[in-house]
Design a protein around this motif. Structure first.
Motif, PDB file in Angstrom:
ATOM      1  N   LYS A   1      37.561  33.021  46.554  1.00 18.34           N
ATOM      2  CA  LYS A   1      36.328  32.255  46.740  1.00 18.34           C
ATOM      3  C   LYS A   1      36.357  31.423  48.017  1.00 18.34           C
ATOM      4  CE  LYS A   1      36.478  30.549  42.504  1.00 18.34           C
ATOM      5  NZ  LYS A   1      36.125  29.849  41.247  1.00 18.34           N
ATOM      6  N   ARG A   2      37.529  31.301  48.641  1.00 14.27           N
ATOM      7  CA  ARG A   2      37.635  30.592  49.915  1.00 14.27           C
ATOM      8  C   ARG A   2      37.390  31.522  51.115  1.00 14.27           C
ATOM      9  NH1 ARG A   2      39.775  25.557  49.453  1.00 14.27           N
ATOM     10  NH2 ARG A   2      40.768  25.003  47.468  1.00 14.27           N
ATOM     11  N   SER A   3      37.272  32.814  50.871  1.00  9.68           N
ATOM     12  CA  SER A   3      37.097  33.790  51.947  1.00  9.68           C
ATOM     13  C   SER A   3      35.727  33.658  52.610  1.00  9.68           C
ATOM     14  CB  SER A   3      37.256  35.209  51.388  1.00  9.68           C
ATOM     15  OG  SER A   3      36.623  36.157  52.207  1.00  9.68           O
ATOM     16  N   PRO A   4      35.670  33.502  53.945  1.00 16.57           N
ATOM     17  CA  PRO A   4      34.371  33.413  54.635  1.00 16.57           C
ATOM     18  C   PRO A   4      33.488  34.640  54.421  1.00 16.57           C
ATOM     19  CG  PRO A   4      36.119  32.614  56.063  1.00 16.57           C
ATOM     20  CD  PRO A   4      36.790  33.225  54.871  1.00 16.57           C
ATOM     21  N   VAL A   5      34.064  35.843  54.449  1.00 13.71           N
ATOM     22  CA  VAL A   5      33.238  37.040  54.273  1.00 13.71           C
ATOM     23  C   VAL A   5      32.795  37.180  52.819  1.00 13.71           C
ATOM     24  CG1 VAL A   5      33.117  39.544  54.553  1.00 13.71           C
ATOM     25  CG2 VAL A   5      34.329  38.172  56.240  1.00 13.71           C
ATOM     26  N   TYR A   6      33.646  36.797  51.885  1.00 15.08           N
ATOM     27  CA  TYR A   6      33.245  36.793  50.475  1.00 15.08           C
ATOM     28  C   TYR A   6      32.031  35.894  50.289  1.00 15.08           C
ATOM     29  CZ  TYR A   6      33.499  35.986  45.432  1.00 15.08           C
ATOM     30  OH  TYR A   6      33.198  35.886  44.107  1.00 15.08           O
ATOM     31  N   THR A   7      32.054  34.721  50.896  1.00 10.39           N
ATOM     32  CA  THR A   7      30.911  33.816  50.822  1.00 10.39           C
ATOM     33  C   THR A   7      29.688  34.446  51.475  1.00 10.39           C
ATOM     34  OG1 THR A   7      32.350  31.875  50.826  1.00 10.39           O
ATOM     35  CG2 THR A   7      30.059  31.533  51.461  1.00 10.39           C
ATOM     36  N   LEU A   8      29.898  35.122  52.600  1.00 11.17           N
ATOM     37  CA  LEU A   8      28.790  35.741  53.335  1.00 11.17           C
ATOM     38  C   LEU A   8      28.078  36.795  52.498  1.00 11.17           C
ATOM     39  CD1 LEU A   8      27.335  36.101  56.128  1.00 11.17           C
ATOM     40  CD2 LEU A   8      29.050  37.839  56.636  1.00 11.17           C
ATOM     41  N   VAL A   9      28.834  37.647  51.814  1.00 10.44           N
ATOM     42  CA  VAL A   9      28.210  38.775  51.111  1.00 10.44           C
ATOM     43  C   VAL A   9      27.846  38.470  49.662  1.00 10.44           C
ATOM     44  CG1 VAL A   9      29.403  40.427  52.578  1.00 10.44           C
ATOM     45  CG2 VAL A   9      30.382  39.848  50.362  1.00 10.44           C
ATOM     46  N   THR A  10      28.336  37.366  49.103  1.00  8.74           N
ATOM     47  CA  THR A  10      28.042  37.073  47.694  1.00  8.74           C
ATOM     48  C   THR A  10      27.198  35.829  47.518  1.00  8.74           C
ATOM     49  OG1 THR A  10      30.037  35.723  47.371  1.00  8.74           O
ATOM     50  CG2 THR A  10      30.226  38.107  46.962  1.00  8.74           C
ATOM     51  N   LEU A  11      26.724  35.254  48.587  1.00  3.70           N
ATOM     52  CA  LEU A  11      25.981  34.001  48.488  1.00  3.70           C
ATOM     53  C   LEU A  11      24.798  34.126  47.536  1.00  3.70           C
ATOM     54  CD1 LEU A  11      26.232  31.179  49.671  1.00  3.70           C
ATOM     55  CD2 LEU A  11      24.627  31.836  51.463  1.00  3.70           C
ATOM     56  N   GLU A  12      24.102  35.283  47.590  1.00  3.73           N
ATOM     57  CA  GLU A  12      22.964  35.509  46.704  1.00  3.73           C
ATOM     58  C   GLU A  12      23.349  36.353  45.492  1.00  3.73           C
ATOM     59  OE1 GLU A  12      20.674  33.097  48.952  1.00  3.73           O
ATOM     60  OE2 GLU A  12      20.154  34.018  47.041  1.00  3.73           O
ATOM     61  N   GLN A  13      24.602  36.825  45.462  1.00  7.46           N
ATOM     62  CA  GLN A  13      25.055  37.662  44.355  1.00  7.46           C
ATOM     63  C   GLN A  13      26.414  37.165  43.867  1.00  7.46           C
ATOM     64  OE1 GLN A  13      24.319  41.999  44.928  1.00  7.46           O
ATOM     65  NE2 GLN A  13      23.898  41.401  47.023  1.00  7.46           N
ATOM     66  N   PRO A  14      26.443  36.015  43.203  1.00  6.22           N
ATOM     67  CA  PRO A  14      27.732  35.468  42.762  1.00  6.22           C
ATOM     68  C   PRO A  14      28.473  36.452  41.859  1.00  6.22           C
ATOM     69  CG  PRO A  14      25.950  33.880  42.486  1.00  6.22           C
ATOM     70  CD  PRO A  14      25.308  35.196  42.809  1.00  6.22           C
ATOM     71  N   ASN A  15      29.755  36.537  42.039  1.00  2.77           N
ATOM     72  CA  ASN A  15      30.568  37.383  41.166  1.00  2.77           C
ATOM     73  C   ASN A  15      31.985  36.857  41.172  1.00  2.77           C
ATOM     74  OD1 ASN A  15      32.551  39.446  42.691  1.00  2.77           O
ATOM     75  ND2 ASN A  15      30.820  38.965  44.005  1.00  2.77           N
ATOM     76  N   ARG A  16      32.791  37.355  40.263  1.00  2.00           N
ATOM     77  CA  ARG A  16      34.185  36.925  40.172  1.00  2.00           C
ATOM     78  C   ARG A  16      35.088  38.129  40.339  1.00  2.00           C
ATOM     79  NH1 ARG A  16      36.631  32.377  38.447  1.00  2.00           N
ATOM     80  NH2 ARG A  16      38.781  32.515  37.723  1.00  2.00           N
ATOM     81  N   PRO A  17      35.903  38.174  41.387  1.00  2.00           N
ATOM     82  CA  PRO A  17      36.794  39.319  41.599  1.00  2.00           C
ATOM     83  C   PRO A  17      37.785  39.481  40.453  1.00  2.00           C
ATOM     84  CG  PRO A  17      36.669  37.957  43.570  1.00  2.00           C
ATOM     85  CD  PRO A  17      36.013  37.188  42.472  1.00  2.00           C
ATOM     86  N   THR A  18      38.151  40.733  40.220  1.00  3.22           N
ATOM     87  CA  THR A  18      39.214  41.049  39.270  1.00  3.22           C
ATOM     88  C   THR A  18      40.532  41.087  40.028  1.00  3.22           C
ATOM     89  OG1 THR A  18      37.714  42.360  37.914  1.00  3.22           O
ATOM     90  CG2 THR A  18      40.083  42.763  37.642  1.00  3.22           C
ATOM     91  N   ILE A  19      41.512  40.314  39.615  1.00  2.00           N
ATOM     92  CA  ILE A  19      42.793  40.242  40.315  1.00  2.00           C
ATOM     93  C   ILE A  19      43.908  40.631  39.357  1.00  2.00           C
ATOM     94  CG2 ILE A  19      44.420  38.763  41.555  1.00  2.00           C
ATOM     95  CD1 ILE A  19      42.125  37.107  42.520  1.00  2.00           C
ATOM     96  N   GLU A  20      44.725  41.595  39.783  1.00  2.00           N
ATOM     97  CA  GLU A  20      45.881  42.026  38.998  1.00  2.00           C
ATOM     98  C   GLU A  20      47.149  41.731  39.777  1.00  2.00           C
ATOM     99  OE1 GLU A  20      45.467  46.084  37.948  1.00  2.00           O
ATOM    100  OE2 GLU A  20      43.665  45.754  36.703  1.00  2.00           O
ATOM    101  N   PHE A  21      48.224  41.426  39.074  1.00  2.00           N
ATOM    102  CA  PHE A  21      49.482  41.086  39.710  1.00  2.00           C
ATOM    103  C   PHE A  21      50.513  42.157  39.398  1.00  2.00           C
ATOM    104  CE2 PHE A  21      47.188  37.147  39.081  1.00  2.00           C
ATOM    105  CZ  PHE A  21      47.338  36.518  40.308  1.00  2.00           C
ATOM    106  N   GLU A  22      51.235  42.580  40.438  1.00  2.00           N
ATOM    107  CA  GLU A  22      52.276  43.586  40.281  1.00  2.00           C
ATOM    108  C   GLU A  22      53.606  42.985  40.721  1.00  2.00           C
ATOM    109  OE1 GLU A  22      52.064  46.559  39.000  1.00  2.00           O
ATOM    110  OE2 GLU A  22      49.906  46.444  38.655  1.00  2.00           O
ATOM    111  N   PRO A  23      54.657  43.158  39.952  1.00  2.00           N
ATOM    112  CA  PRO A  23      55.968  42.614  40.354  1.00  2.00           C
ATOM    113  C   PRO A  23      56.501  43.362  41.570  1.00  2.00           C
ATOM    114  CG  PRO A  23      56.195  44.007  38.420  1.00  2.00           C
ATOM    115  CD  PRO A  23      54.716  43.844  38.649  1.00  2.00           C
ATOM    116  N   THR A  24      57.378  42.723  42.297  1.00  2.00           N
ATOM    117  CA  THR A  24      58.009  43.338  43.458  1.00  2.00           C
ATOM    118  C   THR A  24      58.872  44.516  43.014  1.00  2.00           C
ATOM    119  OG1 THR A  24      58.107  41.181  44.528  1.00  2.00           O
ATOM    120  CG2 THR A  24      59.511  42.928  45.435  1.00  2.00           C
ATOM    121  N   VAL A  25      58.739  45.623  43.743  1.00  2.00           N
ATOM    122  CA  VAL A  25      59.519  46.821  43.402  1.00  2.00           C
ATOM    123  C   VAL A  25      60.895  46.731  44.047  1.00  2.00           C
ATOM    124  CG1 VAL A  25      59.651  49.321  43.600  1.00  2.00           C
ATOM    125  CG2 VAL A  25      57.457  48.211  43.229  1.00  2.00           C
TER     126      VAL A  25
END
Length: 204
Positions: free
Chosen positions: A180-204
């Protein structure tokens, strides 16, 4: 940000960045918001064939001061060949479409934002991969729908972020908020709020 906190990071190189210098830059931005204001620019010139544009990225400004006079990056926009053929193009070619360019920029900005903030907060992550999908309805583009239905042009953006590293539960909670701190995320979602899906993977 305290000087003591910066000093504790002296000599640390994270993701190719000197952490102490990076934190000093953040302090400068906080103390000098007008001088730190960025202005990025792009220009596009139509080509002879419909919907083909050569875009140029070059000069930019920092705090009103012109920068980057010698920069010149060229991007050629168009359509995938299958679409051009279906739309009656005489000589179909393969270029990335403007929406794809915007989505690619969004992935880069989310990745960079997560890494920058991980450096700022001392979170040790290995890497970030972001994938974005945007369903697009072309009916307004081609005059089938009027512009009052612009809000119907896009389905919901799907943003999937994979963060690699051995993170604590508290660190994962912090990272989930970074996009949500991303400038481009703000640019493209300003009129279309959404919440990204984030998954975490352990180091291989």
């Amino acid at each position: 940000m305290s000087t003591a906190r910066r000093d504790r990071r002296a000599g640390e190189i994270e993701h190719g960045v000197d952490a102490e210098t990076h934190l000093e830059f953040i302090d400068w931005v906080e103390a000098n918001p007008e001088d730190a204001m960025l202005e990025f620019r792009a220009s596009g010139v139509t080509e002879e064939v419909a919907n083909r544009t050569t875009a140029t990225i070059g000069d930019w400004a920092l705090g009103g001061e012109e920068m980057g006079a010698e920069r010149e990056h060229t991007l050629e926009f168009g359509l995938p060949p299958e679409l051009e053929e279906a739309m009656g193009y005489v000589e179909a070619t393969d270029r990335h479409e403007a929406i794809e360019g915007a989505l690619a920029g969004l992935t880069a900005c989310i990745n960079g934002t997560i890494v920058y903030n991980a450096i700022r907060e001392g979170i040790d992550l290995e890497g970030v991969t972001t994938a974005v999908r945007a369903p697009v309805d072309l009916r307004m583009l081609f005059g089938i729908h009027d512009v009052d239905r612009a809000h119907q042009m896009y389905g919901e953006l799907e943003i999937d972020v994979e963060v690699t590293g051995e993170l604590t539960a508290e660190e994962k909670m912090a990272v989930r908020e970074y996009p949500k701190r991303s400038p481009v995320y703000t640019l493209v979602t300003l009129e279309q709020p959404n919440r990204p899906t984030i998954e975490f993977e352990p180091t291989v």
